[in-house]
Scaffold this motif. Sequence first.
Motif, PDB file in Angstrom:
ATOM      1  N   UNK A 251     -98.682 -39.422  38.054  1.00  0.00           N
ATOM      2  CA  UNK A 251     -97.816 -40.322  37.287  1.00  0.00           C
ATOM      3  C   UNK A 251     -96.797 -40.981  38.213  1.00  0.00           C
ATOM      4  N   UNK A 252     -96.192 -40.195  39.099  1.00  0.00           N
ATOM      5  CA  UNK A 252     -95.237 -40.754  40.065  1.00  0.00           C
ATOM      6  C   UNK A 252     -95.915 -41.747  40.998  1.00  0.00           C
ATOM      7  N   UNK A 253     -97.176 -41.459  41.339  1.00  0.00           N
ATOM      8  CA  UNK A 253     -97.937 -42.352  42.215  1.00  0.00           C
ATOM      9  C   UNK A 253     -98.072 -43.731  41.570  1.00  0.00           C
ATOM     10  N   UNK A 254     -98.455 -43.756  40.294  1.00  0.00           N
ATOM     11  CA  UNK A 254     -98.649 -45.038  39.602  1.00  0.00           C
ATOM     12  C   UNK A 254     -97.347 -45.813  39.467  1.00  0.00           C
ATOM     13  N   UNK A 255     -96.254 -45.119  39.186  1.00  0.00           N
ATOM     14  CA  UNK A 255     -94.953 -45.790  39.086  1.00  0.00           C
ATOM     15  C   UNK A 255     -94.529 -46.322  40.447  1.00  0.00           C
ATOM     16  N   UNK A 256     -94.750 -45.549  41.494  1.00  0.00           N
ATOM     17  CA  UNK A 256     -94.372 -45.991  42.841  1.00  0.00           C
ATOM     18  C   UNK A 256     -95.142 -47.233  43.264  1.00  0.00           C
ATOM     19  N   UNK A 257     -96.414 -47.300  42.889  1.00  0.00           N
ATOM     20  CA  UNK A 257     -97.214 -48.491  43.216  1.00  0.00           C
ATOM     21  C   UNK A 257     -96.651 -49.732  42.537  1.00  0.00           C
TER      22      UNK A 257
ATOM     23  N   UNK B 132    -106.517 -40.683  30.570  1.00  0.00           N
ATOM     24  CA  UNK B 132    -105.282 -40.122  30.010  1.00  0.00           C
ATOM     25  C   UNK B 132    -104.101 -40.332  30.953  1.00  0.00           C
ATOM     26  N   UNK B 133    -104.334 -40.071  32.239  1.00  0.00           N
ATOM     27  CA  UNK B 133    -103.275 -40.277  33.228  1.00  0.00           C
ATOM     28  C   UNK B 133    -102.938 -41.757  33.364  1.00  0.00           C
ATOM     29  N   UNK B 134    -103.964 -42.592  33.412  1.00  0.00           N
ATOM     30  CA  UNK B 134    -103.744 -44.038  33.535  1.00  0.00           C
ATOM     31  C   UNK B 134    -102.908 -44.565  32.363  1.00  0.00           C
ATOM     32  N   UNK B 135    -103.222 -44.120  31.152  1.00  0.00           N
ATOM     33  CA  UNK B 135    -102.507 -44.604  29.970  1.00  0.00           C
ATOM     34  C   UNK B 135    -101.042 -44.212  30.015  1.00  0.00           C
ATOM     35  N   UNK B 136    -100.766 -42.959  30.381  1.00  0.00           N
ATOM     36  CA  UNK B 136     -99.378 -42.509  30.412  1.00  0.00           C
ATOM     37  C   UNK B 136     -98.616 -43.136  31.572  1.00  0.00           C
TER      38      UNK B 136
END
Length: 500
Positions: A385-391, A241-245
């Motif tokens: 979510x911020x972690x994935x965007x930052x990466x 769910x987190x990965x998808x969003x």
Amino acid sequence: MGGVSAHSEAGGAPSGRAAMPQRARLQVWFVTVCGCILIWTCLVQLLVPGRLWPHAWGWNTARLFLGITEAGSRSAHPPLAPPPPLPPLRNYTSNGYLKVSCNGGLNQMRAAICDMVTVARLLNLTLVIPELDKQSFWADPSDFDDLFDVKHFIDSLKDEVHITKRLPKKISGKASSNLLRMRPVSWSDEKYYLQQILPLFNKSNVIHFNKTDARLANNLPIDLQKLRCHVNYHALKFTPQLEALGNRLVQILQKRGFFIALHLRYEMDVLAFSGCTHGCSKEEAEELKSLRYAFPWWREKEIDSVAKRLQGFCPLTPEETTLVLKALGFDKDTQIYIASGEIYGGEKRLSTLRAAFPKLVRKEMLLDPEDLRQFQNHSSQMAALDYMVSLASDVSIPTYDGNMAKVIEGHRRYLGFRKTISLDRRKLVELLDLHNNKTLSWDDFTSSVRQVLEKSIGQPTCRRVVAGKPKEEDYFYSNPQECLTNANECPLPDKSSSVK
């Protein structure tokens, strides 16, 4: 008369022929002068930072400073390092069970989980799925399986470490009398765990580490370092769910073009516990101080905010961040994603930053409220979510070197040394003060900021080792050099393999 006429025509011809070349020469001279002026104007525009050329091609001077091509940094990353090879598969009899209660926010707990897996493997222990912090400032009720894909975590490590979701009933029934609760000594190496912790399992089947932050040294044998990387970059995967969003957020931002992830740590907890009140009113400073006193576990109460800021221990304010970003050459068309929690002072505090960079966005602005509803009041899930965007960002910029900044920097290094600007706040604060009191002109401020940061944009570097002073060393998770493509260029600490 005809003769006169003929003579006149014959006599007039030479003067006409002489006049024509003179006019031509004047025209050539005029065109030449105009051409030179045009060429000179174009050269000036090309050479002066921030003028015609960068904007005409959709660039800004920050891309030139960072060495990012017009095609963008996503296509310019060096090839990824292959996953670190792990030691041979093992069949072993477990020496006991290790329970751990992580403390802190998402990224502090993330690093701790990697460390505890490594300790479990070193001591041949069965690791119980870690418990996450629910008592900290954020009061986040999230469990491990709310953040991470448990099945993937267990399966990806099954040949290295025994992991179980819970203690077996036959063990848990005896746990109260056969369980040892303790805090390992901070920054301990493998010898401490082998010599002092492992013997404790002769008396206790279960040991519960109730604090896990920074309990493992930065420098360990290379096979243990590679296991830490394997856990961090491969085994710890967010829930579907987190990965998808998170992926949807990234796609929205990338469709709009080049974007920065700005980890703006001007948040209430950071300001309160660091004692940093620069830019705050007297009332705000008192509010932050009261919050610090309300948490008894925070030992440092009376803090000199001015001295701390000058030493570089405070996050940059939104106003200071605005000046630094403009000095680096980012223009008003730059898309900036705020990868942070609630900014202290809200939108009013962001007004200067937003005026300079109108394309300032947050996840709440890009997604429907319904998309975020299930993650509301769960700070660690929002931070994921911020972690994935930052990466995925073209450039990552943290304004404070907290746990997220360090872990993101290391992960971006692992993904091919993606651009990460680490701000030297001590030097920047000095320059900011000189500029604000009109001692330093804008041009001098700009060139000084770039000079300070030119070697801090995520390029390969060797981790600094300070023998006997682990707290002063560079953090392993911000530069896991043993797992990177430049590993052979860095001298390794004098550590031999310890994993049996």
